[in-house]
Motif scaffolding. Structure first.
Motif, PDB file in Angstrom:
ATOM      1  N   GLN A 259       0.878  -1.109   0.144  1.00 40.06           N
ATOM      2  CA  GLN A 259      -0.109   0.027  -0.177  1.00 40.06           C
ATOM      3  C   GLN A 259       1.048   1.143   0.057  1.00 40.06           C
ATOM      4  OE1 GLN A 259      -2.318  -0.636   3.380  1.00 40.06           O
ATOM      5  NE2 GLN A 259      -3.976  -1.784   2.377  1.00 40.06           N
TER       6      GLN A 259
ATOM      7  N   TYR B 221      -3.484   4.910  -1.947  1.00 39.37           N
ATOM      8  CA  TYR B 221      -4.495   5.611  -1.179  1.00 39.37           C
ATOM      9  C   TYR B 221      -3.930   7.335  -1.304  1.00 39.37           C
ATOM     10  CZ  TYR B 221      -6.013   1.085   0.726  1.00 39.37           C
ATOM     11  OH  TYR B 221      -6.389   0.088   0.810  1.00 39.37           O
TER      12      TYR B 221
ATOM     13  N   VAL C 214      -4.802  10.933   0.367  1.00 39.69           N
ATOM     14  CA  VAL C 214      -5.382  11.744   1.534  1.00 39.69           C
ATOM     15  C   VAL C 214      -5.469  13.006   1.053  1.00 39.69           C
ATOM     16  CG1 VAL C 214      -5.198  11.971   3.679  1.00 39.69           C
ATOM     17  CG2 VAL C 214      -4.135   9.910   2.855  1.00 39.69           C
TER      18      VAL C 214
ATOM     19  N   LYS D 139      -1.188  10.016  10.429  1.00 36.11           N
ATOM     20  CA  LYS D 139      -2.339   9.957  11.177  1.00 36.11           C
ATOM     21  C   LYS D 139      -3.411   9.184  10.599  1.00 36.11           C
ATOM     22  CE  LYS D 139      -5.564  12.830  13.848  1.00 36.11           C
ATOM     23  NZ  LYS D 139      -5.825  14.345  14.233  1.00 36.11           N
ATOM     24  N   TYR D 140      -3.636   9.398   9.193  1.00 36.69           N
ATOM     25  CA  TYR D 140      -4.487   8.421   8.430  1.00 36.69           C
ATOM     26  C   TYR D 140      -4.089   6.978   8.233  1.00 36.69           C
ATOM     27  CZ  TYR D 140      -6.821   6.592   4.240  1.00 36.69           C
ATOM     28  OH  TYR D 140      -7.469   5.824   3.501  1.00 36.69           O
ATOM     29  N   ILE D 141      -2.696   6.603   8.329  1.00 38.26           N
ATOM     30  CA  ILE D 141      -2.214   5.469   8.120  1.00 38.26           C
ATOM     31  C   ILE D 141      -2.446   4.588   9.339  1.00 38.26           C
ATOM     32  CG2 ILE D 141      -0.005   4.040   7.728  1.00 38.26           C
ATOM     33  CD1 ILE D 141       1.001   6.237   5.899  1.00 38.26           C
ATOM     34  N   ARG D 142      -2.205   5.552  10.513  1.00 37.31           N
ATOM     35  CA  ARG D 142      -2.656   4.838  11.599  1.00 37.31           C
ATOM     36  C   ARG D 142      -3.799   4.171  12.052  1.00 37.31           C
ATOM     37  NH1 ARG D 142       0.441   1.933  15.321  1.00 37.31           N
ATOM     38  NH2 ARG D 142      -1.063   1.298  16.801  1.00 37.31           N
ATOM     39  N   LYS D 143      -4.776   5.397  11.545  1.00 37.45           N
ATOM     40  CA  LYS D 143      -6.091   5.160  11.726  1.00 37.45           C
ATOM     41  C   LYS D 143      -7.029   4.352  10.913  1.00 37.45           C
ATOM     42  CE  LYS D 143      -9.974   8.259  12.894  1.00 37.45           C
ATOM     43  NZ  LYS D 143     -10.541   9.672  12.735  1.00 37.45           N
ATOM     44  N   ASN D 144      -6.441   4.184   9.795  1.00 35.93           N
ATOM     45  CA  ASN D 144      -7.235   3.280   8.506  1.00 35.93           C
ATOM     46  C   ASN D 144      -6.488   2.110   8.112  1.00 35.93           C
ATOM     47  OD1 ASN D 144      -9.620   5.182   8.258  1.00 35.93           O
ATOM     48  ND2 ASN D 144      -7.724   6.680   8.257  1.00 35.93           N
ATOM     49  N   THR D 145      -5.153   1.830   8.529  1.00 36.83           N
ATOM     50  CA  THR D 145      -4.739   0.526   7.864  1.00 36.83           C
ATOM     51  C   THR D 145      -3.951  -0.010   8.917  1.00 36.83           C
ATOM     52  OG1 THR D 145      -2.470   1.501   7.318  1.00 36.83           O
ATOM     53  CG2 THR D 145      -4.287   2.149   5.792  1.00 36.83           C
ATOM     54  N   ASP D 146      -3.471  -1.415   8.712  1.00 32.42           N
ATOM     55  CA  ASP D 146      -2.599  -1.989   9.578  1.00 32.42           C
ATOM     56  C   ASP D 146      -1.056  -1.914   9.238  1.00 32.42           C
ATOM     57  OD1 ASP D 146      -2.762  -3.438   7.205  1.00 32.42           O
ATOM     58  OD2 ASP D 146      -3.105  -5.431   8.448  1.00 32.42           O
TER      59      ASP D 146
ATOM     60  N   HIS E 187       2.399   8.889  15.720  1.00 29.09           N
ATOM     61  CA  HIS E 187       1.251   7.980  15.478  1.00 29.09           C
ATOM     62  C   HIS E 187       1.666   6.611  15.625  1.00 29.09           C
ATOM     63  CE1 HIS E 187      -1.091  11.441  14.481  1.00 29.09           C
ATOM     64  NE2 HIS E 187      -0.125  11.844  13.642  1.00 29.09           N
TER      65      HIS E 187
END
Length: 421
Positions: free
Chosen positions: A144, A171, A173, A210-217, A272
């Motif tokens: 990703q 992805y 953002v 922040k996006y990576i932490r919240k929405n992916t593994d 994050h």
């Protein structure tokens, strides 16, 4: 690769070390209300005399590594044998071997690997090589890649082209100026600096992390940091008086990475819970690059990082127009060419800092006195979080050899952008 270290010594001789200054600032000590916290210089070790009562005294500080030094482990690693000499094809072959190895050795993890992709040369080479290596290692998940920008930003368009070319799961953002401005306080707290260009460039990286932490593994994140310093990628290198002075400036930038780009990259991702890996700062790759004749490393035909681009010319790793895409400063590339991020910030700050505050700046901030309202605004936030710690930043990042009043690449005459195309 990129985690800095801080130390704190009390007046009566107790020592503490931590990878983040804020961890030391909050330490309470009965006899010393104000701990002196300072960066522990990269490439050094300190000999300490440990007393029976637990106190320490510094005996000596020793520099043991220079960025030009080939690492001692080069004798034992399993890199293909490099060819001797500085003939151009030999050098390009060696650089490809070392860069591949730099990515490969950083695959060691049991967590999912992702990659930041701005669509610039450096992150594109990292992403393309990483994807190839993950396939060879038969990793079971798709790579990703992540790009950030405002609507119509050059970075988003370029990153999309690269992702399509290499076949990553991509992805995008999006953020707006309001979200960027709202993040400034958290960003400066995480960074532990008030350097203008570092703060500007960190907002996008903070929000994408922040996006990576919240929405992916994804936890381990690859990135292209370090290349501009190593390969003379900043636009002002076109103005270098000689290859030798360009070489000297490149090494200075590498020595100061812990104050600027590496600080940004580490802090915005670590805030994050992500772990950043940066192949361009691999010791073998960087020491070999710095061993090359100075004239080989300078911009050629008006194009910075010419040698790096030439090295991957025949590889088809990334699209040709990306391979030869001119340098785009990260804080500028994430916004549209019509209204760059640094202008958005300056317009906002204009209403936050008045002329009377600026007139009093030298009295309020005698060390590293801010010269602009934007600099004053960041300094205010920094002092609120870390009062009296301004000396963590020895000087502001600024381009050399030109009379620049702002660190943004967009202000330089050499700047090429889609607006002029």
């Amino acid at each position: 690769d990129i985690r800095p270290l801080f130390k704190a010594m009390t007046e009566d001789g107790f020592l503490a070390v931590c990878s983040e200054a804020k961890g030391l600032v909050t330490l309470k000590h009965s006899t010393t209300p104000f701990l002196k916290v300072e960066p522990f210089l990269p490439g050094h070790y300190e000999v300490l005399d440990l007393k029976p009562n637990g106190k320490v005294a510094s005996v000596e500080m020793v520099k043991y590594h220079h960025c030009r030094d080939e690492p001692l482990h080069a004798l034992y690693d399993n890199v293909d044998k490099l060819f001797p000499g500085f003939e151009i094809e030999t050098v390009k072959n060696n650089l490809r071997i070392l860069f591949n190895n730099a990515v490969k050795k950083r695959l060691m993890t049991d967590r999912r690997i992702g990659c930041l992709l701005s669509g610039g040369l450096d992150s594109s080479l990292v992403a393309a090589t990483l994807l190839k290596q993950l396939k060879e290692a038969q990793v079971q998940y798709p790579l990703q890649t992540f790009a950030i920008g405002m609507e119509d930003s050059p970075d988003l368009l370029a990153a999309r082209k690269v992702a399509n070319h290499i076949g990553s799961e991509h992805y995008e953002v999006l953020f707006n100026s309001e979200e960027g401005i709202q993040a400034l306080d958290e960003v400066i707290f995480s960074l532990e600096t008030y350097d203008i260009t570092t703060v500007r460039a960190s907002v996008g990286m903070y929000l994408i992390s922040k996006y990576i932490r919240k929405n992916t593994d994804n936890v381990v994140i690859f990135s292209g940091e370090g290349s501009d310093e190593l390969t003379q990628g900043y636009i002002y290198f076109h103005k270098a008086p000689s290859p030798e002075e360009a070489e000297e400036e490149s090494e200075r930038l590498l020595r100061e990475l812990y104050l600027f780009d590496v600080l940004r990259a580490d802090r915005t991702t670590a805030a994050h819970g992500l772990e950043l890996r940066v192949p361009f700062l691999d010791h073998r790759f960087s020491s070999y690059y710095l061993s090359l004749p100075p004239e080989m490393r300078t911009p050629k035909n008006g194009i910075e990082k010419h040698l790096l681009r030439e090295t991957f010319e025949e590889s088809n790793l990334i699209p040709k127009e990306i391979l030869w895409r001119p340098k785009e400063a990260f804080s500028d590339g994430i916004t549209s060419v019509k209204n760059s991020w640094f202008k958005i910030l300056q317009e906002y700050v204009e209403h936050q800092v008045d002329d009377a505050m600026m007139a009093n700046a030298a009295q309020k901030f005698p060390f590293n006195t801010p010269k602009t309202k934007e600099g004053y605004y960041y300094r205010q936030i920094f002092e609120r979080h870390y009062p009296g710690r301004a000396d963590w930043l020895s000087h502001y990042w600024m381009p050399k050899w030109i009379n620049a009043t702002d660190p943004s690449a967009r202000t330089l005459t050499h700047y090429k952008s889609a607006a002029k195309a």
